[in-house]
Design a protein around this motif. Structure first.
Motif, PDB file in Angstrom:
ATOM      1  N   GLY A 160      33.885  98.854 -35.246  1.00  0.00           N
ATOM      2  CA  GLY A 160      32.789  99.423 -36.021  1.00  0.00           C
ATOM      3  C   GLY A 160      33.001 100.831 -36.541  1.00  0.00           C
ATOM      4  O   GLY A 160      33.882 101.559 -36.105  1.00  0.00           O
TER       5      GLY A 160
ATOM      6  N   GLU B 127      29.877  98.396 -41.555  1.00  0.00           N
ATOM      7  CA  GLU B 127      30.568  97.907 -40.348  1.00  0.00           C
ATOM      8  C   GLU B 127      29.870  98.445 -39.102  1.00  0.00           C
ATOM      9  O   GLU B 127      30.485  99.058 -38.223  1.00  0.00           O
ATOM     10  CB  GLU B 127      32.033  98.313 -40.372  1.00  0.00           C
ATOM     11  CG  GLU B 127      32.805  97.848 -41.615  1.00  0.00           C
ATOM     12  CD  GLU B 127      33.096  96.356 -41.632  1.00  0.00           C
ATOM     13  OE1 GLU B 127      33.355  95.781 -40.563  1.00  0.00           O
ATOM     14  OE2 GLU B 127      33.052  95.754 -42.722  1.00  0.00           O
TER      15      GLU B 127
ATOM     16  N   TRP C  24      28.046  98.531 -35.623  1.00  0.00           N
ATOM     17  CA  TRP C  24      27.943  97.849 -34.329  1.00  0.00           C
ATOM     18  C   TRP C  24      26.880  98.578 -33.538  1.00  0.00           C
ATOM     19  O   TRP C  24      27.112  99.686 -33.084  1.00  0.00           O
ATOM     20  CB  TRP C  24      29.271  97.943 -33.572  1.00  0.00           C
ATOM     21  CG  TRP C  24      30.349  97.049 -34.045  1.00  0.00           C
ATOM     22  CD1 TRP C  24      30.733  96.813 -35.340  1.00  0.00           C
ATOM     23  CD2 TRP C  24      31.228  96.263 -33.220  1.00  0.00           C
ATOM     24  NE1 TRP C  24      31.777  95.937 -35.369  1.00  0.00           N
ATOM     25  CE2 TRP C  24      32.105  95.577 -34.082  1.00  0.00           C
ATOM     26  CE3 TRP C  24      31.346  96.080 -31.852  1.00  0.00           C
ATOM     27  CZ2 TRP C  24      33.091  94.712 -33.615  1.00  0.00           C
ATOM     28  CZ3 TRP C  24      32.333  95.221 -31.382  1.00  0.00           C
ATOM     29  CH2 TRP C  24      33.191  94.543 -32.264  1.00  0.00           C
TER      30      TRP C  24
ATOM     31  N   TRP D 103      33.963  88.028 -36.300  1.00  0.00           N
ATOM     32  CA  TRP D 103      33.846  88.366 -37.728  1.00  0.00           C
ATOM     33  C   TRP D 103      33.306  89.770 -37.938  1.00  0.00           C
ATOM     34  O   TRP D 103      33.454  90.339 -39.017  1.00  0.00           O
ATOM     35  CB  TRP D 103      33.036  87.332 -38.510  1.00  0.00           C
ATOM     36  CG  TRP D 103      31.584  87.137 -38.149  1.00  0.00           C
ATOM     37  CD1 TRP D 103      31.060  86.094 -37.442  1.00  0.00           C
ATOM     38  CD2 TRP D 103      30.465  87.955 -38.511  1.00  0.00           C
ATOM     39  NE1 TRP D 103      29.703  86.216 -37.332  1.00  0.00           N
ATOM     40  CE2 TRP D 103      29.296  87.355 -37.973  1.00  0.00           C
ATOM     41  CE3 TRP D 103      30.323  89.144 -39.242  1.00  0.00           C
ATOM     42  CZ2 TRP D 103      28.029  87.899 -38.134  1.00  0.00           C
ATOM     43  CZ3 TRP D 103      29.054  89.692 -39.405  1.00  0.00           C
ATOM     44  CH2 TRP D 103      27.917  89.066 -38.845  1.00  0.00           C
ATOM     45  N   LYS D 104      32.681  90.320 -36.879  1.00  0.00           N
ATOM     46  CA  LYS D 104      32.173  91.684 -36.996  1.00  0.00           C
ATOM     47  C   LYS D 104      33.274  92.731 -36.877  1.00  0.00           C
ATOM     48  O   LYS D 104      33.055  93.894 -37.220  1.00  0.00           O
ATOM     49  CB  LYS D 104      31.115  91.947 -35.922  1.00  0.00           C
ATOM     50  CG  LYS D 104      29.801  91.265 -36.186  1.00  0.00           C
ATOM     51  CD  LYS D 104      28.697  91.859 -35.353  1.00  0.00           C
ATOM     52  CE  LYS D 104      27.352  91.346 -35.850  1.00  0.00           C
ATOM     53  NZ  LYS D 104      26.251  91.850 -35.059  1.00  0.00           N
TER      54      LYS D 104
ATOM     55  N   SER E 170      36.365  95.006 -37.667  1.00  0.00           N
ATOM     56  CA  SER E 170      36.623  95.655 -38.945  1.00  0.00           C
ATOM     57  C   SER E 170      38.114  95.912 -39.117  1.00  0.00           C
ATOM     58  O   SER E 170      38.775  96.330 -38.168  1.00  0.00           O
ATOM     59  CB  SER E 170      35.857  96.982 -38.925  1.00  0.00           C
ATOM     60  OG  SER E 170      35.890  97.577 -40.176  1.00  0.00           O
TER      61      SER E 170
END
Lengths: 278, 632
Positions: B301, B319, B321, B411-412, B414
């Motif tokens: 993130g 991005e 988190w 998928w989160k 970066s």
């Protein structure tokens, strides 16, 4: 009546059967019962200890050594029993490993050369593969980024008459290095974009030319110095060339080894070729 | 005749004597002229950017090895300097362009130990707990994953089995790593900086720091890295660092990261999270001294800004988190203000008034924190957070980690980031010194070029300068520094900002300058100024700029440079300057939209992904700030 027994087919068949089993026991493949004695030599013990020291950089404690020995014994027992059961058959991993070992055998078939012959052979190899050992060409150049719409011709004219460009003729607040010291193609392209160095290849030294394109826009470029890919000094790369030559020899030897084995085999394939099977 | 001879001799001799006797001035200036004769041997100002990553893990890290990574420091350095390596899954991988420098920063807890667990080293497997881990790890699949998490939890909680606490073993691992770092260090071509990660995670709150050395193996070998088994309190890490410098004469800095996973403990303002007691001057001084930088963007993130804290910043939600700490505790909204860089920079101004030192006076950098050994932050070349997330069709929906109720989905993650360093040359000393003085900036993976200068003497006409760096250094300061003292005649500070695209990346959309300050009532404020942009656009009444739109073709994972500009630059003066108010300024450069790594995966593997998976992003760079302090 006694004689009649000897003419009975049943007896004949029984004797034949016994003979067959006896022959099989004597000459039959593999499945002999494994010997149950394991003799561990001092040398093997040394090897176990040595492997441990190599990994852990200290000698094993008595307990650890005992564990290593037990482990080795287990490996030996399982190994023998596995062979007795024919477990090595049809095992892909075993086949691969044995194939690899045969490859080593083949590679080592290369005829040994004396020092003089070897040196000559390495030289010949180097001559045949010179291009693999060349250094990289290097370029030193100056560059100026001109703004879109600027008159490149007029700017070049000024520069080639030793007159500097003023700020209106140049890209404002430019971040690119005005001068690159001797750099390889890769180093140049890392800064200026893919294949930028290609456009330097045809430039004459000492003259401003352009415009040359990059993702940043248009550049006027002056090649300051060009150093051709250096022919290396043979003494410096001799060991590298020798390694490559040895690898090539091993490969050739293995190929010859296999070829001679292949000749001895007759192979039959099914009547219908695989290619035509749908 | 005699007279003639004598006078002839004298005529010739006397001048010789005069020439022979050294003139005081001549000799001195001749030597100093020789000292600096070659303009390229003694660069005094940085003239180019050196790209690198301060945060790569190899198989020496407990968790990285546990997730199946087999690449060690050798392969990691070779990948960074541009060679092709074969990944743990047999795939060939290579960066588009080499990096200039790299820090391999493996976790100090149990460094190298996971290799031994996997190998079933009897020395460790005597402990049934470790034997159990070995058995489960070698089984693979879900069982192995759970075992890795268990090991990770144990060590991140500082609760290691005693076998991992063996100095002799650690010494060997550390010495091996130092040897490899020396092997790949090639001054002028590629720099390896020695480092490690101190992995403090009390209660799952991420307080990790990377320790980076200016020194070579000789000094670094003299002390073993600090571990969380010894302490999870950053103040103890700083004490260890002070001890190292005293013992060896060397130099260190520490760089924290992932405040977004610290559940409000990364940038405390009132209480010291370690003691529960109020912050002290000692804390502020020590933190300022040892932590000149913050890793603001990485795979887990981007933590520059948060939409809750900066509702007027349309680029703040990038991005993001913000659901939890490292596990298992979920996030509460009131934690967020102590987790993000911009807010911390603002709070630092206020803490400086209280303590005399600004503990959050940090520059900003980007790194990957990859656990694949490969510093791969390019969207089209992303190898994931760890080796269970390397490219394959379903990787987008695998879990990166699951700790308690907390799930982090792949998928989160970066494809981010890198650090750009303005240094005089590519050597350990020059790169480290640039990091220490904060003349560095963060990017989310693109190699955008940015220069940012602040001063009182930049004026109209400067924006027309082409070669401006030397003049800018002479009349002001670069990113990471304090503005020169304001004199009576100075009205407002002005800033030169120049940005150029990554030649392998996309055009730029805009350049912004972000100001944070302490107002008269002691409250922290922020404002974003759009200062340079591509295309014919106008600022609206709030100073905002419309979007340029997007050229991204998601299905093909391509974009075009029909919009945006390859370079944006300007000289900008603060129209809202109040000389009584402390402030900082930093530049943020934003690219036009481009495909995200998920779009490349979608195309290459021909898979459909859930609706919430983003397919595009706007890469960006954040410079280190320049600070203004009023005369008292």
């Amino acid at each position: 009546m006694f004689v009649r027994i000897f003419t009975q087919p049943l007896l004949h068949f029984t004797l034949i059967a016994v003979a067959v089993f006896w022959l099989n026991a004597q000459f039959g493949a593999d499945n002999a019962a494994p010997t149950k004695t394991i003799d561990i030599s001092a040398a093997q013990l040394q090897q176990l200890r040595g492997n441990f020291v190599n990994t852990w950089r200290r000698p094993p404690s008595p307990g650890e050594l005992e564990q290593l020995v037990e482990d080795f014994i287990q490996e030996e027992i399982y190994y023998r029993e596995a062979l007795a059961l024919g477990l090595e058959q049809n095992d892909k991993a075993v086949r691969l490993r044995l194939r690899q070992k045969m490859q080593f055998v083949g590679e080592s078939q290369a005829a040994p050369l004396d020092d003089v012959e070897e040196e000559a052979a390495v030289r010949r190899f180097y001559d045949a593969h010179r291009q693999n050992y060349q250094g990289n060409a290097q370029f030193a150049f100056s560059q100026l980024l001109i703004p879109p719409g600027a008159d490149a011709g007029a700017a070049l004219d000024k520069l080639n008459h030793q007159r500097p460009l003023d700020n209106t003729e140049l890209q404002p607040l430019n971040l690119l290095p005005a001068r690159m010291a001797l750099s390889t193609a890769e180093q140049i392209d890392a800064v200026f974009g893919e294949d930028f160095h290609q456009q330097l290849l045809t430039l004459p030294a000492g003259q401003w030319r352009g415009p040359v394109n990059s993702p940043f826009g248009r550049h006027l470029v002056r090649l300051d110095q060009r150093v051709e890919a250096e022919e290396p000094v043979f003494a410096n790369i001799q060991s590298l060339v020798k390694k490559d030559w040895q690898a090539m020899r091993r490969k050739e030897a293995e190929q010859q080894f296999y070829a001679s084995l292949r000749q001895q085999y007759r192979v039959s394939l099914p009547a219908v070729r695989l290619a035509s099977v749908r | 005749m005699k007279h003639f001879i004598v006078s002839t001799i004298l005529v010739w001799l006397l001048p010789m004597l005069a020439l022979a006797s050294p003139q005081a001035g001549d000799e001195g200036s001749a030597t100093s002229a020789l000292d600096r004769y070659s303009p390229y041997a003694n660069p005094t100002i940085p003239s180019r950017v050196y790209w690198g990553d301060t945060h790569v893990h190899t198989s020496l890290s407990l968790d990285a090895r546990g997730f199946g990574l087999t690449l060690g420091p050798d392969e990691a350095f070779r990948f960074a300097r541009g060679e092709t390596v074969t990944t743990s899954h047999g795939v060939k991988a290579r960066l588009r362009r080499p990096l200039d420098w790299l820090v391999i920063a493996d976790h100090s807890d149990g460094m190298g130990a996971m290799n031994e667990i996997f190998d079933g080293n009897p020395k460790y497997t005597q402990n049934p707990l470790i034997q159990g881990w070995h058995d489960r790890l070698t089984q693979g699949g879900e069982i192995a994953k759970k075992a890795v998490v268990e090991v990770f939890n144990r060590f991140s909680g500082g609760d290691l089995p005693p076998e991992f606490d063996d100095p002799a073993f650690t010494k060997n691992v550390w010495a091996d790593y130092l040897r490899v770092a020396e092997k790949y260090n090639e001054p002028g071509n590629f720099t390896t900086l020695i480092g490690y990660e101190w992995t403090s995670t009390p209660g799952g709150n991420n307080l990790h720091r990377n320790v980076i050395y200016r020194d070579g193996a000789d000094r670094a070998a003299r002390m073993l890295p600090f571990t969380t088994a010894e302490s999870v309190n950053p103040e103890d890490l700083w004490r260890w660092m002070a001890h190292y410098e005293e013992l060896t004469g060397g130099n260190l800095i520490a760089i924290p990261h992932n405040g977004n996973m610290s559940n409000g403990t990364m940038f405390p303002v009132e209480k010291n999270p370690a003691s529960g007691k109020p912050l002290t001057t000692g804390y502020a001084q020590a933190r300022k001294r040892w932590e000149p930088l913050y890793e603001v963007t990485q795979i887990k993130g981007d933590a520059e800004a948060h939409p809750l804290l900066s509702p007027n910043d349309e680029f703040a939600d990038f991005e993001t988190w913000d659901e939890s700490n490292m596990g298992p505790v979920l996030k509460k909204p009131e934690m967020i203000q102590y987790e993000y860089a911009r807010e911390a920079l603002k709070n630092g101004l206020s803490l400086e008034n209280r303590f005399g030192s600004n503990p959050y006076k940090f520059g900003m950098i980007g790194s990957t924190d990859t656990h694949t050994g490969m510093s791969a932050a390019e969207e089209e070349n992303f190898f994931g957070k760890h080796s269970l997330l390397e490219p394959e069709p379903e990787r987008w929906k695998h879990l990166m980690a699951k700790l308690g109720e907390v799930e982090m989905i792949s998928w989160k993650t970066s494809a981010s980031g890198y650090t750009g360093v303005w240094a005089t040359e590519n050597t350990r000393e020059a790169i480290f010194d640039a990091l220490a003085r904060k003349e560095v900036y963060a990017t989310s993976g693109s190699r955008i070029l940015v220069r940012f200068f602040g001063g009182w003497q930049y004026h109209k006409g400067d924006e027309n300068l082409s070669a401006f760096a030397e003049s800018a250094y002479n009349r002001g300061v670069p990113m990471g520094a304090d503005l020169p003292k304001k004199t009576k005649g100075d009205a407002a500070p002005s800033f030169i900002v120049s940005a150029m695209k990554d030649p392998y990346g996309a055009n730029l959309d805009r350049v912004q300058i972000i100001k944070g300050w302490l107002d008269a009532s002691g409250a922290t404020r922020e404002r974003i100024y759009n200062v340079a942009w591509a295309g014919e656009r106008r600022l609206d009444s709030e100073g905002k700029l419309p979007s340029l739109g997007s050229t991204v073709n998601v299905d093909e994972a391509t974009w075009t440079d029909d919009i945006g500009a390859p370079a944006l630059a300007t000289v900008w003066s603060d129209p809202d300057f109040d000389p009584a108010e402390k402030a900082f300024y930093y530049a943020r450069v934003i690219e036009i939209p481009t495909p995200r790594w998920t779009a490349y995966d979608r195309k290459r593997f021909a898979v459909e992904m859930a609706k919430e998976v983003p397919m595009t992003l706007q890469e960006r760079a954040y410079t280190s700030p320049i600070w203004y302090t009023p005369e008292n």
